[in-house]
Design a protein around this motif. Structure first.
Motif, mmCIF file in Angstrom:
data_model
loop_
_atom_site.group_PDB
_atom_site.id
_atom_site.type_symbol
_atom_site.label_atom_id
_atom_site.label_comp_id
_atom_site.label_asym_id
_atom_site.label_seq_id
_atom_site.Cartn_x
_atom_site.Cartn_y
_atom_site.Cartn_z
ATOM 1 N N PHE A 176 1.017 -1.211 -0.056
ATOM 2 C CA PHE A 176 0.145 0.004 -0.092
ATOM 3 C C PHE A 176 0.751 1.177 0.016
ATOM 4 N N LEU A 177 1.920 1.056 0.969
ATOM 5 C CA LEU A 177 2.589 2.324 0.998
ATOM 6 C C LEU A 177 3.755 2.627 -0.275
ATOM 7 N N THR A 178 4.026 1.409 -0.871
ATOM 8 C CA THR A 178 4.705 1.556 -2.233
ATOM 9 C C THR A 178 3.760 2.109 -3.332
ATOM 10 N N ALA A 179 2.874 1.596 -3.356
ATOM 11 C CA ALA A 179 1.887 1.845 -4.445
ATOM 12 C C ALA A 179 1.437 3.412 -4.466
ATOM 13 N N THR A 180 1.283 3.870 -3.046
ATOM 14 C CA THR A 180 1.149 5.141 -2.893
ATOM 15 C C THR A 180 2.132 6.308 -3.355
ATOM 16 N N ILE A 181 3.294 5.831 -3.386
ATOM 17 C CA ILE A 181 4.027 6.791 -3.849
ATOM 18 C C ILE A 181 4.759 6.479 -5.303
ATOM 19 N N SER A 182 4.090 5.431 -6.035
ATOM 20 C CA SER A 182 4.403 5.088 -7.410
ATOM 21 C C SER A 182 3.943 5.895 -8.475
ATOM 22 N N TRP A 183 4.530 7.102 -8.522
ATOM 23 C CA TRP A 183 4.451 8.018 -9.824
ATOM 24 C C TRP A 183 5.668 8.693 -9.888
ATOM 25 N N GLY A 184 6.264 8.661 -11.146
ATOM 26 C CA GLY A 184 7.562 9.267 -11.461
ATOM 27 C C GLY A 184 8.667 8.189 -11.768
ATOM 28 N N ASN A 185 9.948 8.484 -11.684
ATOM 29 C CA ASN A 185 11.013 7.607 -11.983
ATOM 30 C C ASN A 185 10.801 6.383 -11.279
ATOM 31 N N ARG A 186 10.779 5.035 -11.829
ATOM 32 C CA ARG A 186 10.475 4.065 -11.363
ATOM 33 C C ARG A 186 11.733 3.563 -10.260
ATOM 34 N N LYS A 187 13.096 3.951 -10.332
ATOM 35 C CA LYS A 187 14.273 3.714 -9.632
ATOM 36 C C LYS A 187 13.947 4.641 -8.560
ATOM 37 N N MET A 188 13.512 5.583 -8.570
ATOM 38 C CA MET A 188 13.406 6.727 -7.463
ATOM 39 C C MET A 188 12.152 6.165 -6.618
ATOM 40 N N SER A 233 -11.431 10.134 -10.681
ATOM 41 C CA SER A 233 -10.219 9.766 -10.789
ATOM 42 C C SER A 233 -10.204 8.318 -11.456
ATOM 43 N N ALA A 234 -9.178 8.038 -12.279
ATOM 44 C CA ALA A 234 -8.700 6.481 -12.735
ATOM 45 C C ALA A 234 -8.257 5.834 -11.617
ATOM 46 N N ALA A 235 -7.815 6.474 -10.372
ATOM 47 C CA ALA A 235 -6.977 5.764 -9.126
ATOM 48 C C ALA A 235 -6.130 4.750 -9.696
ATOM 49 N N LYS A 236 -5.260 4.998 -10.433
ATOM 50 C CA LYS A 236 -4.287 4.171 -11.025
ATOM 51 C C LYS A 236 -3.591 3.470 -9.718
ATOM 52 N N ARG A 237 -2.949 3.994 -8.665
ATOM 53 C CA ARG A 237 -2.177 3.381 -7.891
ATOM 54 C C ARG A 237 -2.993 2.589 -6.997
ATOM 55 N N ILE A 238 -4.106 3.051 -6.569
ATOM 56 C CA ILE A 238 -4.813 2.000 -5.892
ATOM 57 C C ILE A 238 -5.285 0.504 -6.609
ATOM 58 N N LEU A 281 -11.608 -6.341 -10.553
ATOM 59 C CA LEU A 281 -10.578 -5.417 -10.493
ATOM 60 C C LEU A 281 -10.742 -4.448 -11.637
ATOM 61 N N SER A 282 -9.845 -3.170 -11.651
ATOM 62 C CA SER A 282 -9.645 -2.462 -12.591
ATOM 63 C C SER A 282 -8.310 -2.268 -13.219
ATOM 64 N N CYS A 283 -8.042 -2.288 -14.380
ATOM 65 C CA CYS A 283 -6.809 -1.893 -14.912
ATOM 66 C C CYS A 283 -6.198 -0.599 -14.298
ATOM 67 N N PRO A 284 -4.853 -0.803 -13.748
ATOM 68 C CA PRO A 284 -4.125 0.418 -13.415
ATOM 69 C C PRO A 284 -3.849 1.433 -14.803
ATOM 70 N N LEU A 285 -4.758 2.345 -14.802
ATOM 71 C CA LEU A 285 -4.635 3.164 -16.085
ATOM 72 C C LEU A 285 -3.524 4.256 -15.857
ATOM 73 N N ASP A 286 -2.422 4.502 -16.845
ATOM 74 C CA ASP A 286 -1.714 5.385 -16.785
ATOM 75 C C ASP A 286 -1.479 6.083 -18.368
ATOM 76 N N VAL A 287 -0.477 6.687 -18.299
ATOM 77 C CA VAL A 287 0.077 7.251 -19.665
ATOM 78 C C VAL A 287 0.328 6.126 -20.541
ATOM 79 N N HIS A 288 1.423 5.115 -20.029
ATOM 80 C CA HIS A 288 1.893 3.962 -20.924
ATOM 81 C C HIS A 288 0.464 2.698 -21.429
ATOM 82 N N SER A 289 -0.134 2.539 -20.309
ATOM 83 C CA SER A 289 -1.245 1.577 -20.641
ATOM 84 C C SER A 289 -2.563 2.193 -21.486
ATOM 85 N N GLY A 290 -2.892 3.504 -21.213
ATOM 86 C CA GLY A 290 -3.726 4.426 -21.772
ATOM 87 C C GLY A 290 -3.241 4.432 -23.549
#
Length: 264
Positions: free
Chosen positions: A55-67, A172-177, A205-214
């Motif tokens: 949950f905490l990891t998903a919460t901050i899952s936007w931006g650079n993946r290594k970061m 919201s598409a609620a990608k991270r949740i 379940l719903s697909c995590p919709l972001d710029v890539h999958s979209g």
């Protein structure tokens, strides 16, 4: 749209499903874990540790993946690499160790609030799984996500912290949740998703919709709406459920893999 993308967009349902199923098999493997934030909860074996870390990891899952991965590891370290024990029995002094933490707009005050909110969820609502499961619908977790946000912020919090939990009822598409729910709920033998939540069906379940999958979904003719919002998610959900009604979100592996790893 390139030549290959145009050809793929012209495929019939069977051809498209076969193509995407092949991509799911290609990317839904343990090698996917090494470069993905899901590696963080894979460090744990206790159910509660896995779901809190996820949950905490998903919460901050936007931006650079290594970061994302680096800062998620920092959060785990701040909790002594025992997330559940820390959530339930931390002292104020221990919580102060988070001072100075920041990932983009998620800062130490947000982190502290999340720890207190998680403690409330486990102490009062029988944990994260039950907090989501009790408001699920047969073919959608989006209303349950909205209700979860209300439960989560029953503790004292700053208004700014609320933006870190999406609300599908506000468009919201609620990608991270949705990504977090995929991690917890999907059940297969491939070793990526955990499948430790048995009270929620993968069909909901719903697909995590972001710029890539979209972008990939649009090129394949699965999505026409231009914005990656709640309406786009509903459209994509409907298209993916035609391909696999029981496990529609498995195609996240295909859409994400095509976009991130193949530059589709």
């Amino acid at each position: 749209m390139g030549f290959i993308a145009r050809k793929l967009a012209d495929m019939n349902k069977t051809e498209l499903m076969e193509f995407l199923d092949e991509k799911v098999l290609q990317y839904n493997t343990t090698t996917f874990i090494d470069s993905d934030p899901i590696q963080i909860p894979h460090q744990f074996s206790l159910k509660e540790d896995i779901e809190i870390a996820a949950f905490l990891t998903a919460t901050i899952s936007w931006g650079n993946r290594k970061m994302i991965i680096s800062n998620s590891k920092r959060m785990m370290a701040m909790m002594g690499d025992s997330p559940y024990d820390f959530v339930m029995s931390h002292t104020d002094a221990q919580l102060q160790k988070a001072e100075g933490f920041v990932h983009r707009t998620f800062n130490s005050e947000d982190f502290k609030t999340f720890i207190k909110a998680l403690q409330h969820i486990y102490a009062t609502h029988n944990g994260l799984e039950m907090a989501f499961a009790k408001n699920q619908q047969p073919l959608s977790m989006q209303p349950a996500i909205a209700e979860f946000k209300k439960l989560f912020f029953a503790v004292s919090h700053q208004r700014r912290t609320m933006k870190h939990v999406s609300d599908p009822m506000q468009g919201s598409a609620a990608k991270r949740i949705n990504m977090f729910l995929r991690w917890m709920v999907r059940q297969d033998q491939n070793g990526v998703d955990f499948g430790i939540w048995k009270s929620i069906s993968p069909a909901a379940l719903s697909c995590p919709l972001d710029v890539h999958s979209g972008n990939v979904a649009r090129k394949l003719g699965l999505l026409t709406r231009k914005q990656n919002d709640g309406k786009a998610l509903a459209e994509l959900d409907a298209a993916l459920r035609i391909l696999d009604a029981n496990d529609p979100v498995k195609y996240d592996f295909a859409l994400f893999g095509l976009g991130v790893f193949e530059g589709f």
